[in-house]
Write a protein that holds these residues in place. Structure first.
Motif, PDB file in Angstrom:
ATOM      1  N   LEU A  34       0.526  -1.284   0.325  1.00 43.59           N
ATOM      2  CA  LEU A  34      -0.262  -0.087   0.274  1.00 43.59           C
ATOM      3  C   LEU A  34       0.651   0.951  -0.314  1.00 43.59           C
ATOM      4  N   ILE A  35       1.911   1.417   0.525  1.00 45.69           N
ATOM      5  CA  ILE A  35       3.143   2.523   0.306  1.00 45.69           C
ATOM      6  C   ILE A  35       4.320   2.120  -0.731  1.00 45.69           C
ATOM      7  N   ALA A  36       3.906   3.479  -1.127  1.00 44.80           N
ATOM      8  CA  ALA A  36       4.487   4.093  -2.732  1.00 44.80           C
ATOM      9  C   ALA A  36       5.893   4.381  -2.481  1.00 44.80           C
ATOM     10  N   LYS A  37       6.771   3.343  -3.187  1.00 43.92           N
ATOM     11  CA  LYS A  37       8.327   3.129  -3.234  1.00 43.92           C
ATOM     12  C   LYS A  37       8.239   4.473  -4.015  1.00 43.92           C
ATOM     13  N   ASP A  38       8.679   4.979  -4.613  1.00 43.33           N
ATOM     14  CA  ASP A  38       9.499   6.140  -5.097  1.00 43.33           C
ATOM     15  C   ASP A  38       8.916   7.620  -5.069  1.00 43.33           C
ATOM     16  N   VAL A  39       7.824   7.660  -4.028  1.00 44.04           N
ATOM     17  CA  VAL A  39       7.447   8.972  -4.000  1.00 44.04           C
ATOM     18  C   VAL A  39       6.973   8.533  -2.234  1.00 44.04           C
ATOM     19  N   ASP A  40       7.186   9.867  -1.313  1.00 43.52           N
ATOM     20  CA  ASP A  40       7.627   9.417   0.185  1.00 43.52           C
ATOM     21  C   ASP A  40       6.026  10.216   0.482  1.00 43.52           C
ATOM     22  N   GLY A  41       5.650   9.079   1.127  1.00 41.35           N
ATOM     23  CA  GLY A  41       3.731   9.641   1.375  1.00 41.35           C
ATOM     24  C   GLY A  41       3.248   9.407   0.778  1.00 41.35           C
ATOM     25  N   LEU A  42       2.934   8.319   0.432  1.00 41.48           N
ATOM     26  CA  LEU A  42       2.153   8.069  -0.682  1.00 41.48           C
ATOM     27  C   LEU A  42       1.282   7.132   0.246  1.00 41.48           C
ATOM     28  N   MET A  43       0.073   7.043  -0.180  1.00 39.11           N
ATOM     29  CA  MET A  43      -0.334   5.427   0.235  1.00 39.11           C
ATOM     30  C   MET A  43      -1.405   5.584  -0.849  1.00 39.11           C
ATOM     31  N   MET A  44      -1.303   3.889  -0.806  1.00 34.65           N
ATOM     32  CA  MET A  44      -2.934   3.814  -1.663  1.00 34.65           C
ATOM     33  C   MET A  44      -3.448   2.265  -0.892  1.00 34.65           C
ATOM     34  N   ALA A  45      -5.016   2.146  -1.455  1.00 34.38           N
ATOM     35  CA  ALA A  45      -5.742   1.614  -0.835  1.00 34.38           C
ATOM     36  C   ALA A  45      -6.449   1.075  -2.209  1.00 34.38           C
ATOM     37  N   GLY A  46      -6.822  -0.839  -2.408  1.00 34.61           N
ATOM     38  CA  GLY A  46      -8.337  -1.367  -2.618  1.00 34.61           C
ATOM     39  C   GLY A  46      -6.936  -1.281  -4.272  1.00 34.61           C
ATOM     40  N   ARG A  47      -7.832  -1.111  -5.433  1.00 33.78           N
ATOM     41  CA  ARG A  47      -7.210  -1.676  -6.893  1.00 33.78           C
ATOM     42  C   ARG A  47      -6.264  -0.798  -6.662  1.00 33.78           C
ATOM     43  N   CYS A  48      -5.661   0.317  -6.453  1.00 31.69           N
ATOM     44  CA  CYS A  48      -4.781   1.476  -7.210  1.00 31.69           C
ATOM     45  C   CYS A  48      -3.418   0.499  -6.452  1.00 31.69           C
ATOM     46  N   ILE A  49      -3.197  -0.157  -5.659  1.00 33.03           N
ATOM     47  CA  ILE A  49      -1.891  -0.611  -4.946  1.00 33.03           C
ATOM     48  C   ILE A  49      -1.019  -1.205  -5.754  1.00 33.03           C
ATOM     49  N   SER A  50      -0.275  -1.501  -5.070  1.00 29.88           N
ATOM     50  CA  SER A  50       1.090  -2.306  -5.977  1.00 29.88           C
ATOM     51  C   SER A  50       0.879  -4.035  -6.217  1.00 29.88           C
ATOM     52  N   GLY A  51       0.655  -3.690  -7.730  1.00 30.34           N
ATOM     53  CA  GLY A  51       0.230  -5.825  -7.885  1.00 30.34           C
ATOM     54  C   GLY A  51       0.815  -5.657  -8.971  1.00 30.34           C
TER      55      GLY A  51
END
Length: 261
Positions: free
Chosen positions: A190-207
């Protein structure tokens, strides 16, 4: 290409008990669902319409209220506002055309009335972040477990055909996943690797595309959203970035919420 978009609608019927053979999961299991969609598709075609979705579906909500999932919009980029608008208009038109045509057949369809359509057309997949963990096809097949798990996914791979012609041949495919096993979604995804402070949930996560076709559904998104909120709150109150927060701190917040509930 992205998976097709779908516009859902809520409708009222005279007596849902008399149309049970058209209602998915009204009785029975997946086999009932498949047969119900076949029955519905046959009646839609009998009414003179070839539906854009190969498995048009009716779900029972309560009393004589049902949810209609009748359409697909193919090849639409969810980041193209003009295309999304046009797809929304076409989808609503198809819903009303099908409903009116079914109503003219009479019988169980007599009195079928669309109550409301969704505010926005449903998007199955689009852009996803590159996170500190990437959920992959292998996770689905090997029952992946993580200490920082925020959800355990039990919904299988659900890839809708990308074109109408493909849909007519095989509506849903599984992306080569021959053995699905419930698997964990870690907070790191859920936590972006290349942009600090950015999180996502649902279909926008890392996969990857295959895994996404499994974890993208609402039940998983709820748990991911709650975890992202907890992690964000801990990070904000302690003046840290989300990736600097330890999982045990997030877990404590989530456990407190459960105890209060």
């Amino acid at each position: 290409l992205c998976q097709p978009l779908t516009m859902n609608a809520i409708a009222a019927v005279k007596d849902v008990t008399k149309m049970r053979e058209y209602v998915s999961f009204y009785e029975g299991d997946l086999n009932w669902h498949v047969k119900a969609t076949e029955n519905l598709k046959a009646d839609i075609r009998k009414a003179g319409i070839d539906p854009s979705y190969g498995m048009p579906t009716i779900f029972h909500i309560r009393d004589n209220i049902v949810l209609l999932m009748l359409n697909h919009e193919y090849g639409i980029r969810p980041d193209d506002a003009d295309a999304m608008t046009a797809a929304t208009v076409r989808a609503r038109k198809e819903i009303f055309n099908i409903s009116r045509s079914l109503r003219k057949l009479g019988g169980v369809w007599d009195g079928l009335q669309v109550v409301a359509t969704a505010e926005q057309i449903g998007v199955r997949d689009g852009k996803r972040i590159k996170g500190r963990y990437v959920v992959k096809k292998d996770d689905l097949m090997n029952a992946a477990r993580h200490e920082d798990a925020v959800a355990r996914v039990t919904f299988g791979v659900d890839i809708h055909a990308k074109t109408k012609s493909d849909n007519d041949k095989l509506t849903i495919e599984r992306g080569g996943v021959t053995k699905f096993t419930p698997y964990d979604i870690p907070l790191r995804a859920l936590i972006a690797k290349d942009v600090d402070g950015l999180m996502m949930a649902g279909r926008c996560i890392s996969g990857d595309f295959i895994a996404h076709a499994s974890y993208r559904v609402t039940g998983n998104a709820v748990a991911m959203g709650e975890a992202a909120g907890a992690a964000g709150a801990v990070a904000a109150t302690s003046r840290r970035l989300p990736h600097e927060v330890e999982w045990k701190e997030v877990a404590e917040v989530l456990e407190k919420k459960v105890r209060k509930a």
